[in-house]
Design a protein around this motif. Structure first.
Motif, PDB file in Angstrom:
ATOM      1  N   TRP A  57       0.818  -1.227   0.000  1.00 25.40           N
ATOM      2  CA  TRP A  57       0.000   0.000   0.000  1.00 25.40           C
ATOM      3  C   TRP A  57       0.852   1.278   0.000  1.00 25.40           C
ATOM      4  O   TRP A  57       0.318   2.373  -0.225  1.00 25.40           O
ATOM      5  CB  TRP A  57      -0.872   0.074   1.263  1.00 25.40           C
ATOM      6  CG  TRP A  57      -1.869  -1.009   1.483  1.00 25.40           C
ATOM      7  CD1 TRP A  57      -1.845  -1.943   2.466  1.00 25.40           C
ATOM      8  CD2 TRP A  57      -3.093  -1.236   0.763  1.00 25.40           C
ATOM      9  NE1 TRP A  57      -2.958  -2.754   2.398  1.00 25.40           N
ATOM     10  CE2 TRP A  57      -3.738  -2.336   1.361  1.00 25.40           C
ATOM     11  CE3 TRP A  57      -3.693  -0.609  -0.339  1.00 25.40           C
ATOM     12  CZ2 TRP A  57      -4.959  -2.828   0.895  1.00 25.40           C
ATOM     13  CZ3 TRP A  57      -4.910  -1.095  -0.794  1.00 25.40           C
ATOM     14  CH2 TRP A  57      -5.520  -2.195  -0.187  1.00 25.40           C
ATOM     15  N   PHE A  58       2.129   1.150   0.321  1.00 30.83           N
ATOM     16  CA  PHE A  58       2.939   2.331   0.661  1.00 30.83           C
ATOM     17  C   PHE A  58       3.039   3.352  -0.483  1.00 30.83           C
ATOM     18  O   PHE A  58       2.985   3.015  -1.651  1.00 30.83           O
ATOM     19  CB  PHE A  58       4.362   1.886   0.997  1.00 30.83           C
ATOM     20  CG  PHE A  58       4.552   1.357   2.404  1.00 30.83           C
ATOM     21  CD1 PHE A  58       3.489   1.027   3.212  1.00 30.83           C
ATOM     22  CD2 PHE A  58       5.834   1.185   2.905  1.00 30.83           C
ATOM     23  CE1 PHE A  58       3.693   0.530   4.488  1.00 30.83           C
ATOM     24  CE2 PHE A  58       6.052   0.690   4.183  1.00 30.83           C
ATOM     25  CZ  PHE A  58       4.982   0.366   4.982  1.00 30.83           C
ATOM     26  N   TRP A  59       3.241   4.612  -0.112  1.00 33.74           N
ATOM     27  CA  TRP A  59       3.656   5.715  -0.996  1.00 33.74           C
ATOM     28  C   TRP A  59       2.608   6.127  -2.015  1.00 33.74           C
ATOM     29  O   TRP A  59       2.934   6.654  -3.059  1.00 33.74           O
ATOM     30  CB  TRP A  59       4.985   5.378  -1.720  1.00 33.74           C
ATOM     31  CG  TRP A  59       6.030   4.900  -0.791  1.00 33.74           C
ATOM     32  CD1 TRP A  59       6.563   3.649  -0.729  1.00 33.74           C
ATOM     33  CD2 TRP A  59       6.653   5.646   0.268  1.00 33.74           C
ATOM     34  NE1 TRP A  59       7.477   3.570   0.286  1.00 33.74           N
ATOM     35  CE2 TRP A  59       7.550   4.781   0.915  1.00 33.74           C
ATOM     36  CE3 TRP A  59       6.535   6.960   0.728  1.00 33.74           C
ATOM     37  CZ2 TRP A  59       8.330   5.172   2.003  1.00 33.74           C
ATOM     38  CZ3 TRP A  59       7.313   7.352   1.811  1.00 33.74           C
ATOM     39  CH2 TRP A  59       8.191   6.463   2.421  1.00 33.74           C
ATOM     40  N   ARG A  60       1.343   5.852  -1.750  1.00 33.19           N
ATOM     41  CA  ARG A  60       0.259   6.314  -2.620  1.00 33.19           C
ATOM     42  C   ARG A  60      -0.812   7.019  -1.783  1.00 33.19           C
ATOM     43  O   ARG A  60      -0.987   6.682  -0.607  1.00 33.19           O
ATOM     44  CB  ARG A  60      -0.400   5.151  -3.369  1.00 33.19           C
ATOM     45  CG  ARG A  60       0.157   4.815  -4.752  1.00 33.19           C
ATOM     46  CD  ARG A  60       1.482   4.108  -4.757  1.00 33.19           C
ATOM     47  NE  ARG A  60       1.564   2.969  -3.875  1.00 33.19           N
ATOM     48  CZ  ARG A  60       1.068   1.746  -4.142  1.00 33.19           C
ATOM     49  NH1 ARG A  60       0.442   1.511  -5.274  1.00 33.19           N
ATOM     50  NH2 ARG A  60       1.237   0.759  -3.282  1.00 33.19           N
ATOM     51  N   MET A  88      -0.952   2.266   7.443  1.00 31.47           N
ATOM     52  CA  MET A  88      -0.567   1.342   6.372  1.00 31.47           C
ATOM     53  C   MET A  88       0.205   2.050   5.261  1.00 31.47           C
ATOM     54  O   MET A  88       0.381   1.484   4.175  1.00 31.47           O
ATOM     55  CB  MET A  88      -1.806   0.637   5.823  1.00 31.47           C
ATOM     56  CG  MET A  88      -2.417  -0.301   6.865  1.00 31.47           C
ATOM     57  SD  MET A  88      -3.539  -1.534   6.169  1.00 31.47           S
ATOM     58  CE  MET A  88      -4.761  -0.510   5.474  1.00 31.47           C
ATOM     59  N   GLY A  89       0.670   3.271   5.522  1.00 31.67           N
ATOM     60  CA  GLY A  89       1.613   3.909   4.600  1.00 31.67           C
ATOM     61  C   GLY A  89       0.994   4.729   3.490  1.00 31.67           C
ATOM     62  O   GLY A  89       1.694   5.157   2.573  1.00 31.67           O
ATOM     63  N   MET A  90      -0.313   4.958   3.551  1.00 30.53           N
ATOM     64  CA  MET A  90      -0.944   5.812   2.544  1.00 30.53           C
ATOM     65  C   MET A  90      -1.073   7.222   3.090  1.00 30.53           C
ATOM     66  O   MET A  90      -1.120   7.428   4.309  1.00 30.53           O
ATOM     67  CB  MET A  90      -2.333   5.272   2.195  1.00 30.53           C
ATOM     68  CG  MET A  90      -2.291   3.999   1.386  1.00 30.53           C
ATOM     69  SD  MET A  90      -3.871   3.134   1.349  1.00 30.53           S
ATOM     70  CE  MET A  90      -3.580   1.867   2.593  1.00 30.53           C
ATOM     71  N   VAL A  91      -1.142   8.189   2.183  1.00 37.19           N
ATOM     72  CA  VAL A  91      -1.424   9.562   2.585  1.00 37.19           C
ATOM     73  C   VAL A  91      -2.901   9.804   2.290  1.00 37.19           C
ATOM     74  O   VAL A  91      -3.326   9.728   1.142  1.00 37.19           O
ATOM     75  CB  VAL A  91      -0.533  10.548   1.805  1.00 37.19           C
ATOM     76  CG1 VAL A  91      -0.933  11.983   2.102  1.00 37.19           C
ATOM     77  CG2 VAL A  91       0.934  10.307   2.154  1.00 37.19           C
ATOM     78  N   VAL A  92      -3.670  10.048   3.332  1.00 36.72           N
ATOM     79  CA  VAL A  92      -5.125  10.193   3.164  1.00 36.72           C
ATOM     80  C   VAL A  92      -5.443  11.644   2.809  1.00 36.72           C
ATOM     81  O   VAL A  92      -5.049  12.562   3.531  1.00 36.72           O
ATOM     82  CB  VAL A  92      -5.862   9.781   4.452  1.00 36.72           C
ATOM     83  CG1 VAL A  92      -7.369   9.876   4.251  1.00 36.72           C
ATOM     84  CG2 VAL A  92      -5.473   8.366   4.859  1.00 36.72           C
ATOM     85  N   VAL A  93      -6.124  11.824   1.683  1.00 39.66           N
ATOM     86  CA  VAL A  93      -6.438  13.197   1.258  1.00 39.66           C
ATOM     87  C   VAL A  93      -7.513  13.790   2.168  1.00 39.66           C
ATOM     88  O   VAL A  93      -8.262  13.069   2.831  1.00 39.66           O
ATOM     89  CB  VAL A  93      -6.872  13.263  -0.221  1.00 39.66           C
ATOM     90  CG1 VAL A  93      -5.787  12.677  -1.129  1.00 39.66           C
ATOM     91  CG2 VAL A  93      -8.207  12.587  -0.457  1.00 39.66           C
TER      92      VAL A  93
END
Ligand SMILES: Cc1cc2nc3c(=O)[nH]c(=O)nc-3n(C[C@H](O)[C@H](O)[C@H](O)COP(=O)(O)O)c2cc1C
Length: 149
Positions: A57-60, A88-93
């Motif tokens: 999941w990372f970096w998206r 979990m490594g996502m950036v939540v908008v």
């Protein structure tokens, strides 16, 4: 139910469904989590599925669209997902979608209907634009520079 995470299987030995999903997740530039609400929190089925993966999941960026039968439109589940997806490594908008009284928000063809549907139609462009902007930003950054870990 979660027994072993995808990464815990020796390479090539994960069940086919897990392998296929891992490939889809790796290929994606962004994620939209469409999340219902069970007892003020996340639906266990979706949580169980996401927990099979981590680095995949990372970096998206990710965006959350919540729904529920009630007036609060799954907002409490959406709030819980925000922290989970960050972990979990996502950036939540920042922009989320929230659809209440979901049984009445769509017609039989799946098109938005009634007040809930109209609210969804009004809110959707900003939701999509926010996620698209961060998707582009993250894609360019991944092209420029490998993730630090
Ligand atoms: C176990 C369970 C717990 C629920 N808890 C909530 C809740 O806390 N808040 C709410 O607004 N609706 C709640 N609902 C109603 C759901 O929002 C509604 O059934 C919705 O359609 C569920 O989505 P699904 O069809 O994808 O399972 C609950 C439903 C179930 C089955």
């Amino acid at each position: 139910m979660l027994d072993r995470m995808y990464k815990e299987y020796p390479r090539g030995e994960a069940p086919p469904a897990l392998e296929a999903l891992a490939a889809k997740i790796r290929r994606a530039d962004a994620f939209v989590f469409v999340a219902g609400e069970y007892n003020w929190s996340v639906q266990p089925g979706l949580k169980n599925l996401t927990d099979h993966f981590l680095e995949e999941w990372f970096w998206r960026p990710a965006a959350i669209a919540s729904y529920s039968a009630g007036r609060f439109a799954g907002a409490r589940a959406g709030l819980a997902w925000h922290g989970i997806l960050s972990e979990m490594g996502m950036v939540v908008v920042s922009t989320s979608l929230a659809v209440g009284a979901v049984a009445h928000a769509f017609d039989a063809d799946g098109d938005p209907s009634g007040d809930g549907g109209a609210a969804l139609v009004r809110a959707f462009p900003r939701f999509a634009d926010d996620l698209a902007w961060w998707t582009d930003a993250a894609r360019h950054q991944r092209d420029r520079s490998d993730p630090p870990y």
